[in-house]
Design an enzyme around this catalytic site. Structure first.
Site, PDB file in Angstrom:
ATOM      1  N   LYS A  30      -1.224  -1.052  -4.328  1.00 22.28           N
ATOM      2  CA  LYS A  30      -2.368  -0.199  -3.975  1.00 22.28           C
ATOM      3  C   LYS A  30      -1.863   1.222  -3.817  1.00 22.28           C
ATOM      4  O   LYS A  30      -0.827   1.454  -3.193  1.00 22.28           O
ATOM      5  CB  LYS A  30      -2.976  -0.723  -2.670  1.00 22.28           C
TER       6      LYS A  30
ATOM      7  N   GLY B  71      -4.287  -4.052   6.109  1.00 28.20           N
ATOM      8  CA  GLY B  71      -3.167  -3.758   7.006  1.00 28.20           C
ATOM      9  C   GLY B  71      -3.423  -2.491   7.786  1.00 28.20           C
ATOM     10  O   GLY B  71      -4.148  -1.596   7.328  1.00 28.20           O
TER      11      GLY B  71
ATOM     12  N   LYS C 292      -2.953   5.141  -2.696  1.00 28.42           N
ATOM     13  CA  LYS C 292      -3.950   5.958  -1.998  1.00 28.42           C
ATOM     14  C   LYS C 292      -4.358   7.126  -2.891  1.00 28.42           C
ATOM     15  O   LYS C 292      -3.496   7.717  -3.567  1.00 28.42           O
ATOM     16  CB  LYS C 292      -3.360   6.488  -0.687  1.00 28.42           C
TER      17      LYS C 292
ATOM     18  N   ASP D  23      -7.251   3.179  -3.068  1.00 28.37           N
ATOM     19  CA  ASP D  23      -7.974   3.241  -1.786  1.00 28.37           C
ATOM     20  C   ASP D  23      -8.222   4.708  -1.441  1.00 28.37           C
ATOM     21  O   ASP D  23      -7.277   5.496  -1.342  1.00 28.37           O
ATOM     22  CB  ASP D  23      -7.130   2.571  -0.684  1.00 28.37           C
TER      23      ASP D  23
ATOM     24  N   SER E 267       0.866  -1.176   0.000  1.00 31.66           N
ATOM     25  CA  SER E 267       0.000   0.000   0.000  1.00 31.66           C
ATOM     26  C   SER E 267       0.903   1.227   0.000  1.00 31.66           C
ATOM     27  O   SER E 267       1.680   1.428   0.937  1.00 31.66           O
ATOM     28  CB  SER E 267      -0.898  -0.019   1.242  1.00 31.66           C
TER      29      SER E 267
ATOM     30  N   GLU F 101     -11.147   0.870  -3.225  1.00 33.10           N
ATOM     31  CA  GLU F 101     -11.457   0.541  -1.834  1.00 33.10           C
ATOM     32  C   GLU F 101     -12.086   1.747  -1.144  1.00 33.10           C
ATOM     33  O   GLU F 101     -11.563   2.860  -1.221  1.00 33.10           O
ATOM     34  CB  GLU F 101     -10.143   0.133  -1.144  1.00 33.10           C
TER      35      GLU F 101
ATOM     36  N   ASP G  43     -13.905  -1.504   3.181  1.00 40.15           N
ATOM     37  CA  ASP G  43     -12.961  -1.620   4.294  1.00 40.15           C
ATOM     38  C   ASP G  43     -13.677  -1.059   5.537  1.00 40.15           C
ATOM     39  O   ASP G  43     -14.338  -1.802   6.279  1.00 40.15           O
ATOM     40  CB  ASP G  43     -11.677  -0.853   3.939  1.00 40.15           C
TER      41      ASP G  43
ATOM     42  N   LYS H 168     -10.023  -6.866   8.076  1.00 36.04           N
ATOM     43  CA  LYS H 168      -9.029  -6.448   9.065  1.00 36.04           C
ATOM     44  C   LYS H 168      -9.482  -7.007  10.398  1.00 36.04           C
ATOM     45  O   LYS H 168     -10.596  -6.708  10.859  1.00 36.04           O
ATOM     46  CB  LYS H 168      -8.937  -4.920   9.141  1.00 36.04           C
TER      47      LYS H 168
HETATM   48  O1  SMG Z   1      -0.315  -1.849   6.740  1.00 30.66           O
HETATM   49  O2  SMG Z   1       0.699  -1.397   4.877  1.00 30.66           O
HETATM   50  C1  SMG Z   1      -0.174  -1.192   5.711  1.00 30.66           C
HETATM   51  C2  SMG Z   1      -1.157  -0.084   5.437  1.00 30.66           C
HETATM   52  C3  SMG Z   1      -2.281  -0.548   4.605  1.00 30.66           C
HETATM   53  O3  SMG Z   1      -3.409   1.130   3.383  1.00 30.66           O
HETATM   54  C4  SMG Z   1      -3.322   0.520   4.425  1.00 30.66           C
HETATM   55  N1  SMG Z   1      -4.147   0.747   5.455  1.00 30.66           N
HETATM   56  O4  SMG Z   1      -7.374   2.007   4.705  1.00 30.66           O
HETATM   57  O5  SMG Z   1      -6.492   0.146   4.236  1.00 30.66           O
HETATM   58  C5  SMG Z   1      -6.418   1.252   4.757  1.00 30.66           C
HETATM   59  C6  SMG Z   1      -5.169   1.752   5.422  1.00 30.66           C
HETATM   60  C7  SMG Z   1      -5.428   2.219   6.803  1.00 30.66           C
HETATM   61  C8  SMG Z   1      -4.220   2.673   7.494  1.00 30.66           C
HETATM   62  S1  SMG Z   1      -4.530   3.887   8.653  1.00 30.66           S
HETATM   63  C9  SMG Z   1      -3.589   3.403   9.961  1.00 30.66           C
HETATM   64 MG    MG Z   2      -8.467   0.839   3.263  1.00 29.44          MG
END
Ligand code: SMG
Ligand code: MG
Length: 380
Positions: free
Chosen positions: A164, A293, A166, A191, A138, A216, A241, A265
């Protein structure tokens, strides 16, 4: 059978990330982590990690809130009950509204205790069938497209099975078009962390020609109705999510057509038992799931890896290797990856050694709650 829990040790640490991580709701440069260690009557211990953030921006939970709830409510409930299997925690905590990350931290520690004490791996205790899993990465929002293209290039070179990216309003369709142009073959997804509304549907349709695996959580964190409407207006598959907190949320989202895929999660749904049930529901419905994650240390990461060994986890998760996040992780060996593949350990419990001396060195606060300590009243 699980040994009875004699005491629970809560430790707080703060660990800097190797690089800042930016989403549509903010930037994190470190993680404040609450670790739960449960000590069983047979001397075995189990570990769980709370994935709540310092500020309530991903969800309503915070690290301080989780610690407070564990000490004041969840641990007294555990000690007052007679739980001989970690799956029993789901029913015990059913009267509690939400607070899923606090519940999950304790539940994961009990699963590790259960597995270690029975000398089986957590993966096999959960019904896992794979000995290796595929992982993705990500990538947070970068300062500009060049920096993002460099990050994606490095991920492709390292062999990650999907990338992924953002997105947020202003940093979306044009930016991802540039990524797709440079990397026509990469398995790519985006995402949004709830950065859009249904009024953006026409704009989001701009993603449709980029052959994304999914988008996402484009809409509100607590919505499934608008997502179902958006699914009728765009071609890119929608993955939920933030909106999925339990089995019923998943069932309703699938029923409405709000999600073509589900990100599971463990922290967001309250633990491994519920995660496995969501996995089973989606598998029966033919809906692919993958493991999300929360920038976990090795403890939470090891829990994620064990869960991802279940057969329904058919897409790569956000379970990148330790070095992506930390200069020194809390487990040995740390999580490593070979061309996008992470081996599922077969040792007892999490299957990694928890680096206790390192944790003790890092701990900024330690609270020990014993089973025989005076139980606070649980009824107002
Ligand atoms: O753990 O590599 C990781 C991050 C994965 O993108 C990620 N998490 O919305 O999925 C999500 C975000 C939330 C992270 S906020 C702490
Ligand atoms: Mg997410």
């Amino acid at each position: 059978m699980m040994p009875s829990v004699e005491e629970v040790v809560l430790r707080r640490i703060e660990l800097p990330l190797v690089a800042p991580f930016t989403t549509s709701f903010g930037t994190q440069t470190s993680r404040e982590v609450l670790l739960v260690e449960v000590v069983g009557s047979d001397g075995t211990t189990g570990w769980g990690e709370c994935v709540a953030t310092r500020l309530p921006f991903y969800s309503e939970e915070t690290v301080d809130g989780c610690e407070s709830l564990l000490v004041g409510t969840l641990l007294p409930m555990l000690f007052a009950a007679d739980i001989d299997h970690p799956a029993g925690l789901e029913a015990l905590f059913a009267p509690i509204r939400r607070n899923k990350m606090a519940r999950a931290a304790l539940e994961c520690a009990l699963w590790d205790l259960y597995a270690r004490s029975n000398s089986v791996s957590l993966a096999s205790a959960l019904g896992g069938t794979r000995d290796e899993i595929e992982v993705g990465i990500s990538i947070g929002l970068q300062d500009g497209d060049e920096a993002l293209l460099d990050r994606v290039g490095a991920a492709v070179d390292a062999g990650f099975r999907r990338v992924k990216v953002k997105v947020r309003p202003g940093r979306d369709v044009a930016m991802v078009t540039a990524v797709r142009r440079e990397f026509p073959e990469v398995a790519l997804m985006v995402d949004a962390n709830s950065a859009y509304t249904l009024a953006d549907a026409d704009h989001l349709r701009g993603f449709d020609d980029l052959e994304l695996m999914m988008i996402e959580q484009p809409l509100a964190h607590d919505d499934i109705v608008d997502h179902a409407e958006l699914a009728r207006r765009i071609r890119t598959p929608i993955c939920l999510d933030e909106s999925i907190h339990g089995v019923d949320d998943a069932r309703k989202a699938l029923q409405l057509g709000a999600a073509a895929l589900v990100n599971i999660k463990i922290g967001r749904v309250g633990g491994l038992t519920t995660s496995v049930r969501i996995h089973d529901l989606c598998r029966d419905a033919g809906v692919p799931v993958w493991c999300g994650g929360m920038l976990e240390t090795g403890i939470g990461r090891a829990t994620n890896i064990a869960m991802t060994s279940l057969p329904g986890f058919v897409l790569p998760g956000d379970t990148a290797p330790s070095a992506n996040y930390w200069t020194r992780d809390l487990i040995t060996p740390e999580v490593t990856m070979e061309r996008g593949i992470v081996a599922v350990p077969d040792g007892p419990g999490l299957g990694y050694e928890v680096d206790r001396p390192w944790i003790l060195e890092l701990a900024t606060r330690t609270r020990t709650v014993r089973a025989d300590s005076r139980t606070p009243a649980l009824v107002d």
